[in-house]
Design a protein around this motif. Structure first.
Motif, short mmCIF file in Angstrom:
data_model
loop_
_atom_site.label_atom_id
_atom_site.label_comp_id
_atom_site.label_asym_id
_atom_site.label_seq_id
_atom_site.Cartn_x
_atom_site.Cartn_y
_atom_site.Cartn_z
N SER A 30 64.05 28.32 -71.81
CA SER A 30 64.52 28.95 -70.74
C SER A 30 63.30 29.86 -69.09
CB SER A 30 65.17 30.44 -70.99
OG SER A 30 63.88 31.17 -71.59
N PRO A 31 62.00 30.04 -69.29
CA PRO A 31 61.18 30.59 -68.43
C PRO A 31 61.88 29.41 -67.82
CG PRO A 31 60.02 30.85 -70.34
CD PRO A 31 61.37 29.62 -70.39
N TYR A 32 61.24 27.93 -67.90
CA TYR A 32 60.77 27.12 -66.79
C TYR A 32 61.84 26.55 -65.64
CZ TYR A 32 57.37 27.61 -70.17
OH TYR A 32 56.34 27.61 -71.33
N SER A 33 61.20 26.16 -64.86
CA SER A 33 62.65 25.33 -63.53
C SER A 33 62.60 24.37 -63.77
CB SER A 33 61.08 25.42 -62.44
OG SER A 33 60.93 26.70 -61.65
N MET A 34 63.43 23.71 -64.04
CA MET A 34 64.13 22.31 -63.92
C MET A 34 64.48 21.62 -62.75
SD MET A 34 64.17 21.89 -67.67
CE MET A 34 64.75 20.33 -67.77
N GLU A 46 62.50 11.35 -54.40
CA GLU A 46 63.15 12.73 -53.91
C GLU A 46 64.13 13.73 -54.49
OE1 GLU A 46 66.28 12.34 -50.83
OE2 GLU A 46 67.68 11.56 -51.17
N ALA A 47 63.31 15.32 -54.07
CA ALA A 47 64.36 17.08 -55.24
C ALA A 47 65.99 16.72 -54.86
CB ALA A 47 63.26 17.40 -54.58
N VAL A 48 66.88 16.67 -55.39
CA VAL A 48 68.02 17.00 -55.00
C VAL A 48 68.24 18.51 -55.36
CG1 VAL A 48 70.36 16.90 -55.95
CG2 VAL A 48 68.67 14.08 -55.65
N ALA A 49 67.93 18.79 -56.24
CA ALA A 49 67.87 20.82 -57.02
C ALA A 49 67.43 21.15 -57.83
CB ALA A 49 69.36 20.75 -57.28
N ILE A 50 66.84 22.36 -57.19
CA ILE A 50 65.91 22.83 -59.22
C ILE A 50 66.64 24.32 -58.96
CG2 ILE A 50 63.54 24.20 -59.23
CD1 ILE A 50 62.72 21.44 -56.57
N VAL A 51 66.26 24.85 -60.12
CA VAL A 51 67.11 26.44 -60.24
C VAL A 51 65.64 26.87 -61.04
CG1 VAL A 51 67.36 24.47 -63.03
CG2 VAL A 51 68.57 27.01 -62.16
N THR A 68 76.63 21.27 -57.75
CA THR A 68 75.98 22.67 -57.78
C THR A 68 75.38 22.40 -58.87
OG1 THR A 68 77.88 23.73 -56.99
CG2 THR A 68 77.17 24.17 -58.38
N MET A 69 73.83 22.91 -59.14
CA MET A 69 73.25 22.84 -60.46
C MET A 69 73.71 24.40 -61.34
SD MET A 69 68.84 21.58 -61.10
CE MET A 69 68.13 21.88 -61.67
N SER A 70 73.11 23.95 -62.76
CA SER A 70 73.54 25.00 -63.00
C SER A 70 72.78 25.23 -64.21
CB SER A 70 74.41 25.44 -63.81
OG SER A 70 75.13 24.57 -64.62
N ARG A 71 72.38 26.01 -65.55
CA ARG A 71 71.78 25.49 -66.57
C ARG A 71 72.24 26.98 -67.77
NH1 ARG A 71 65.65 27.05 -65.51
NH2 ARG A 71 65.54 26.52 -67.78
N ASP A 72 72.46 26.49 -69.05
CA ASP A 72 73.36 26.94 -70.03
C ASP A 72 71.63 27.20 -70.63
OD1 ASP A 72 73.33 27.83 -72.43
OD2 ASP A 72 75.64 26.79 -72.04
N ASN A 73 70.80 28.25 -70.93
CA ASN A 73 69.78 28.50 -71.86
C ASN A 73 70.11 27.97 -72.99
OD1 ASN A 73 67.73 28.78 -69.41
ND2 ASN A 73 67.65 30.67 -69.42
N CYS A 96 64.01 16.75 -64.72
CA CYS A 96 62.33 17.86 -64.63
C CYS A 96 62.15 18.93 -64.80
CB CYS A 96 61.62 16.96 -63.18
SG CYS A 96 60.10 17.82 -63.13
N MET A 97 61.16 18.94 -66.16
CA MET A 97 61.12 20.26 -66.39
C MET A 97 59.54 20.58 -65.99
SD MET A 97 60.28 21.65 -70.05
CE MET A 97 61.68 22.59 -70.60
N SER A 98 58.86 21.32 -65.11
CA SER A 98 58.17 21.93 -64.51
C SER A 98 57.53 22.80 -65.60
CB SER A 98 58.02 22.81 -63.32
OG SER A 98 58.31 21.63 -62.67
N ARG A 99 56.41 23.03 -66.18
CA ARG A 99 55.84 24.11 -67.51
C ARG A 99 54.21 23.56 -67.49
NH1 ARG A 99 57.60 22.93 -73.93
NH2 ARG A 99 55.67 23.59 -74.85
N SER A 100 54.01 24.82 -66.82
CA SER A 100 52.40 25.24 -66.96
C SER A 100 51.59 24.05 -66.38
CB SER A 100 51.96 25.26 -68.42
OG SER A 100 52.78 25.78 -69.76
N GLY A 101 51.52 24.04 -65.27
CA GLY A 101 51.49 22.77 -64.48
C GLY A 101 51.71 21.72 -64.42
#
Length: 115
Positions: A30-34, A46-51, A68-73, A96-101
């Motif tokens: 849940s804490p990480y950007s996707m 290329e990036a399309v969408a980020i949450v 439309t991008m969404s997340r279900d933690n 893609c998950m962005s986590r701790s650099g």
């Protein structure tokens, strides 16, 4: 260890819709950007969408109002609803998950928009 598995790609006619899913195998989600990214033949990814972890979404200008991008933690899954698809949306779509650099990537799912 993070594993991301995309699904939902396929062949669709122009104007049609698809829903992509990306399931994450990780202890903490849940804490990480996707993000959803795409790479068309002969073009750069290329990036399309980020949450973000707070649920704030950002979209590329080319897909605003259509995707439309969404997340279900609870399910550790992100989705992307794609409507009014155009031939230029044809690409391999990556999660893609962005986590701790670091960025973790799935293997991608192919979306082909063609009549």
């Amino acid at each position: 260890q993070v594993q991301l598995v995309e699904s939902g790609g396929g062949l669709v006619q122009p104007g049609g819709s698809l829903r992509l899913s990306c399931a994450a195998s990780t202890s903490v989600f849940s804490p990480y950007s996707m993000g959803w990214y795409r790479q068309a033949p002969g073009k750069e990814r290329e990036a399309v969408a980020i949450v973000t972890g707070l649920g704030i979404t950002y979209y590329a200008d080319s897909v605003k109002g259509r995707f439309t991008m969404s997340r279900d933690n609870a399910k550790k899954t992100v989705y992307m609803e794609m409507n009014s698809l155009k031939p230029e949306d044809t690409a391999v779509y990556y999660c893609c998950m962005s986590r701790s650099g670091m960025d973790y990537w799935g293997k991608g799912t192919l979306v082909t928009v063609s009549s």
